[in-house]
Scaffold this motif. Structure first.
Motif, short mmCIF file in Angstrom:
data_model
loop_
_atom_site.label_atom_id
_atom_site.label_comp_id
_atom_site.label_asym_id
_atom_site.label_seq_id
_atom_site.Cartn_x
_atom_site.Cartn_y
_atom_site.Cartn_z
N GLY A 281 4.40 17.57 -1.18
CA GLY A 281 5.85 17.52 -1.31
C GLY A 281 6.46 16.27 -0.72
N ALA A 282 5.69 15.18 -0.65
CA ALA A 282 6.17 13.93 -0.07
C ALA A 282 5.79 12.77 -0.98
N GLU A 283 6.54 11.67 -0.87
CA GLU A 283 6.19 10.44 -1.59
C GLU A 283 5.24 9.61 -0.72
N ALA A 284 4.40 8.82 -1.37
CA ALA A 284 3.47 7.94 -0.66
C ALA A 284 3.79 6.49 -1.03
N ALA A 285 4.27 5.72 -0.07
CA ALA A 285 4.54 4.29 -0.28
C ALA A 285 3.37 3.48 0.27
N ILE A 286 2.90 2.51 -0.51
CA ILE A 286 1.74 1.71 -0.11
C ILE A 286 2.18 0.29 0.22
N SER A 287 1.81 -0.19 1.40
CA SER A 287 2.02 -1.59 1.78
C SER A 287 0.69 -2.32 1.62
N TRP A 288 0.61 -3.21 0.62
CA TRP A 288 -0.66 -3.86 0.27
C TRP A 288 -0.81 -5.20 1.00
N PHE A 289 -2.06 -5.53 1.33
CA PHE A 289 -2.37 -6.89 1.77
C PHE A 289 -3.75 -7.26 1.23
N PRO B 125 -8.17 -12.59 -5.53
CA PRO B 125 -7.33 -11.51 -6.04
C PRO B 125 -8.08 -10.21 -6.32
N VAL B 126 -9.34 -10.07 -5.85
CA VAL B 126 -10.17 -8.96 -6.33
C VAL B 126 -10.34 -7.82 -5.32
N GLU B 127 -9.83 -7.96 -4.10
CA GLU B 127 -9.99 -6.87 -3.13
C GLU B 127 -8.72 -6.75 -2.30
N TRP B 128 -8.19 -5.52 -2.24
CA TRP B 128 -6.92 -5.26 -1.57
C TRP B 128 -7.03 -3.98 -0.75
N GLU B 129 -6.27 -3.94 0.33
CA GLU B 129 -6.16 -2.72 1.13
C GLU B 129 -4.69 -2.39 1.31
N GLY B 130 -4.38 -1.10 1.25
CA GLY B 130 -3.00 -0.67 1.40
C GLY B 130 -2.87 0.40 2.46
N LEU B 131 -1.83 0.29 3.27
CA LEU B 131 -1.51 1.31 4.26
C LEU B 131 -0.46 2.25 3.67
N VAL B 132 -0.68 3.54 3.80
CA VAL B 132 0.16 4.55 3.17
C VAL B 132 1.15 5.12 4.18
N THR B 133 2.41 5.16 3.78
CA THR B 133 3.46 5.79 4.57
C THR B 133 4.07 6.92 3.76
N LEU B 134 4.14 8.11 4.33
CA LEU B 134 4.72 9.25 3.64
C LEU B 134 6.23 9.30 3.89
N GLY B 135 6.97 9.73 2.86
CA GLY B 135 8.41 9.80 2.98
C GLY B 135 8.97 11.00 2.25
N GLU B 136 10.27 11.17 2.36
CA GLU B 136 10.95 12.28 1.69
C GLU B 136 10.81 12.15 0.18
N PRO B 137 10.77 13.26 -0.54
CA PRO B 137 10.64 13.18 -1.99
C PRO B 137 11.85 12.50 -2.63
N LEU C 85 -0.09 0.78 -10.65
CA LEU C 85 -0.55 2.03 -11.24
C LEU C 85 -1.08 2.98 -10.17
N VAL C 86 -1.89 2.45 -9.24
CA VAL C 86 -2.43 3.28 -8.16
C VAL C 86 -1.29 3.84 -7.31
N GLY C 87 -0.28 3.00 -7.05
CA GLY C 87 0.85 3.47 -6.26
C GLY C 87 1.56 4.64 -6.92
N GLU C 88 1.78 4.55 -8.23
CA GLU C 88 2.44 5.64 -8.95
C GLU C 88 1.59 6.91 -8.93
N ARG C 89 0.31 6.76 -9.24
CA ARG C 89 -0.54 7.95 -9.33
C ARG C 89 -0.75 8.59 -7.96
N LEU C 90 -0.85 7.77 -6.91
CA LEU C 90 -1.05 8.35 -5.58
C LEU C 90 0.20 9.10 -5.12
N THR C 91 1.38 8.52 -5.34
CA THR C 91 2.58 9.23 -4.90
C THR C 91 2.80 10.50 -5.70
#
Length: 285
Positions: free
Chosen positions: A86-94, A99-111, A72-78
């Motif tokens: 005007g760009a998409e935001a892809a999140i790489s989670w680790f 299971p209660v704490e996660w961090e994601g690195l964001v990469t911007l890409g073409e729409p 859900l966060v990935g969809e709303r952030l992009t």
């Protein structure tokens, strides 16, 4: 839930944390600015009796909640990033503390080309009351045996570049599987007939409000876009065509067709459009 823009800078990291009373995410931009969003999900504290230990399945439930929130966060952030930059935001989670704490690195890409009308064809499911549905490359009839229905879902997943269909237990049915279509889902349920053969019994299409993803799922019946046209217009049109429409709360049923139409359940606000459509073989009058 909506993740707002507002820092004026592109996102770089996302933090997702669950606590005893709920979950939240923090979006960190490329200059270190932060914005926090509370998420509508139950907290991580086991809510049984005070002296009861956490049951063995509780950790798996938390993992499922976290997985759903990451999606859900990935969809709303992009969506927010596309609207602002005007760009998409892809999140790489680790996992930080699974299971209660996660961090994601964001990469911007073409729409995504599907953001622009006419660039990507939708995935159209044409419903045929009393018969089943027509898909872009297949027919799903209520006479279809379960094995063939599941094979069709596998083909849909491959065509849409989606994960393999998911199996789930749904009360009242012998089998139930669903597949992602863009940001929507197509689900099939089966039941065993009097002859002992398991066949297709129900077809369900769902898509939340907002951008429908790539490809966008469309549900059509008699030329009506059931998930795209305003709900009130859909109901009025079917009544004008002579169908009995039974409305109750956020659900409209057309018994003679075996068609059910649903808006989002409370506490979600009414969307003004149906978000779930189900079709089963009409019951005898």
């Amino acid at each position: 839930m909506r993740i707002e823009g507002g820092t004026g800078r592109p996102p770089a990291r996302v933090l997702l944390r669950g606590g005893p009373d709920g979950w939240h995410c923090v979006v960190v931009d490329d200059a270190g600015g932060e914005r926090r969003t509370e998420l509508a999900a139950p907290g991580t504290r086991w809510s049984g009796r005070r002296d009861d230990p956490e049951p063995p399945w509780w950790r798996q439930r938390l993992a499922e909640t976290a997985a759903g929130l990451r999606g859900l966060v990935g969809e709303r952030l992009t969506d927010a990033t596309f609207g602002e930059f005007g760009a998409e935001a892809a999140i790489s989670w680790f996992a930080v503390d699974e299971p209660v704490e996660w961090e994601g690195l964001v990469t911007l890409g073409e729409p995504d080309p599907a953001r622009f009308p006419g660039r990507v064809a939708p995935f159209v499911v044409t419903l045929e009351p009393g018969r089943g549905a027509v898909l872009p490359d297949a027919h799903l009839l209520f006479s279809t045996r379960a094995a063939d229905a599941w094979t069709t879902l596998d083909a849909v997943a491959e065509l849409c570049g989606a994960p393999a269909p998911r199996d789930a237990f749904v009360c009242g049915f012998a089998g139930h599987r669903s597949v992602r279509v863009g940001r929507g889902s197509l689900a099939l349920s089966t039941e065993e007939g009097a002859d002992g053969v398991e066949r297709l019994a129900e077809i369900v299409g769902a898509r939340a409000p907002g951008w429908g993803g790539n490809p966008e799922l469309r549900l059509r019946l008699d030329g009506v876009d059931l998930l795209d046209d305003p709900a009130a217009d859909v109901v009025t049109l079917f009544r004008d065509l002579g169908h009995e429409v039974v409305e109750r709360g956020r659900t409209a049923r057309i018994p003679a067709m075996g068609l059910n139409l649903h808006e989002p359940d409370p506490p979600s606000p009414r969307a003004g459009r149906f978000t779930t459509v189900s079709l089963h073989f009409p019951s005898a009058p």
